[in-house]
Design an enzyme around this catalytic site. Structure first.
Site, PDB file in Angstrom:
ATOM      1  N   LYS A   1       0.471  -0.808   0.143  1.00 42.76           N
ATOM      2  CA  LYS A   1      -0.281  -0.045   0.129  1.00 42.76           C
ATOM      3  C   LYS A   1       0.572   1.191   0.369  1.00 42.76           C
ATOM      4  O   LYS A   1       0.412   2.454  -0.508  1.00 42.76           O
ATOM      5  CB  LYS A   1      -0.681   0.071   1.138  1.00 42.76           C
TER       6      LYS A   1
ATOM      7  N   ASP B   1     -10.077   3.532   1.785  1.00 40.11           N
ATOM      8  CA  ASP B   1     -10.884   3.156   3.530  1.00 40.11           C
ATOM      9  C   ASP B   1     -11.198   4.753   4.334  1.00 40.11           C
ATOM     10  O   ASP B   1     -12.307   3.668   5.399  1.00 40.11           O
ATOM     11  CB  ASP B   1      -9.223   3.275   4.080  1.00 40.11           C
TER      12      ASP B   1
END
Ligand code: ATR
Length: 288
Positions: free
Chosen positions: A71, A108
């Site tokens: 990520k 997210d």
């Protein structure tokens, strides 16, 4: 699933990736909507990330998700990064644009907010300070979401103080709420007058130590959220439920983070329905 000559492709890159529930949830939506598409696990070693990402347009992929440990590294490997992903410091969704450029974003924060909306619709930032336990990647997304939701005060509680200070600095915006940093030993105290408590640490996850926290100072109106979803009902959520708090488990965040990518790759907006939740839950219960 039907694989034709025109099947739309997407997937998730991770190392390892076999544990990921993303294939189960995206393929649930593909089946539900009868879409000629496939979403596959892509085990990519860290040293091959840039090479694998640059191959996406050539292979005709619409895009991909990223999980551990990619990520952060993906930030530097895509052609453009949206401002929120840059502030969070991580990319979890990549869309291949029509001209082949890789567009990175982070869903997210959106997912945390949507999950809260689903399971604690009464929560508003005005309810009081938000206490966030942890200062890792997940905490950065949660704090970004809380800032976006208008939180006036965020209390960051982390074992490693430097990391929390770094998070507070990176996420500070012009009209920022007050972000204070608390030592791990002050976690019980940090709960006074709070409107929301969120655990973003790995504590309480199956195989990890329990999260030891005394909720006595937490006002009864506070919402308690955990981003851990294995087990679904963590000891924190059980203790909060016994005290009468509205609780929010972590599974919804997993489901919601997938929605923007799916819509971009496969052209259909999707929801985190009860059916999807049950399908993903059944994979959590089953043997690995
Ligand atoms: P993620 O990207 O999922 O947030 P992470 O970056 O590894 O994962 O962050 C894990 C969080 O759990 C961190 O806040 C970590 O605290 P440190 O910053 O001090 O490492 C926290 N954590 C993990 N184990 C812990 C423990 N035994 N006690 C307290 N905090 C813990």
């Amino acid at each position: 699933m039907r694989i034709s000559g025109r099947t739309r492709l997407a997937g998730i890159m991770g190392w390892p990736v076999a544990h990921s529930r993303s294939p189960a949830l995206h393929n649930f939506w593909l089946d539900e909507h009868g879409i000629d598409g496939a979403y596959v696990p892509l085990p990519v070693r860290p040293e091959h990330l840039a090479q694998a990402l640059s191959a996406l347009p050539a292979l005709g992929f619409r895009g991909c998700n990223l999980t551990m440990p990619h990520k952060q590294a993906a930030l530097a490997a895509v052609d453009c990064v949206d401002p929120l992903a840059r502030r969070i410091g991580a990319v979890n969704t990549i869309v291949v644009a029509a001209d082949g450029r890789l567009e990175g974003s982070n869903t997210d924060a959106y997912a945390f907010r949507e999950n809260l909306r689903d399971h604690a619709p009464s929560w508003s930032a005005a309810r009081g300070p938000a206490v966030v336990l942890g200062a890792g990647g997940a905490a950065r997304a949660v704090v970004a979401a809380l800032i976006e939701a208008g939180s006036v005060e965020i209390r960051l509680v982390n074992r490693t103080r430097d990391r929390a200070e770094c998070l507070a600095r990176d996420l500070a915006v012009a009209a920022a709420p007050r972000i204070s940093v608390w030592g791990w030993e002050a976690r019980d105290e940090a709960l006074h007058e709070a409107g929301l408590l969120v655990n973003t640490t790995s504590l309480g996850m199956t195989g990890e130590p329990e999260l030891a926290i005394d909720l006595a100072r937490l006002p009864p109106t506070a919402i308690v959220a955990d981003i851990v979803y294995v087990p679904l009902e963590t000891a924190l959520l059980s203790a909060a439920r016994r005290r009468g708090h509205v609780v929010v488990d972590g599974l919804g965040m997993l489901l919601h983070q997938a929605r923007p990518g799916f819509a971009a790759w496969f052209g259909v907006p999707v929801d985190a329905t009860r059916g999807l939740r049950a399908a993903v839950l059944s994979t959590l219960a089953g043997p690995r």
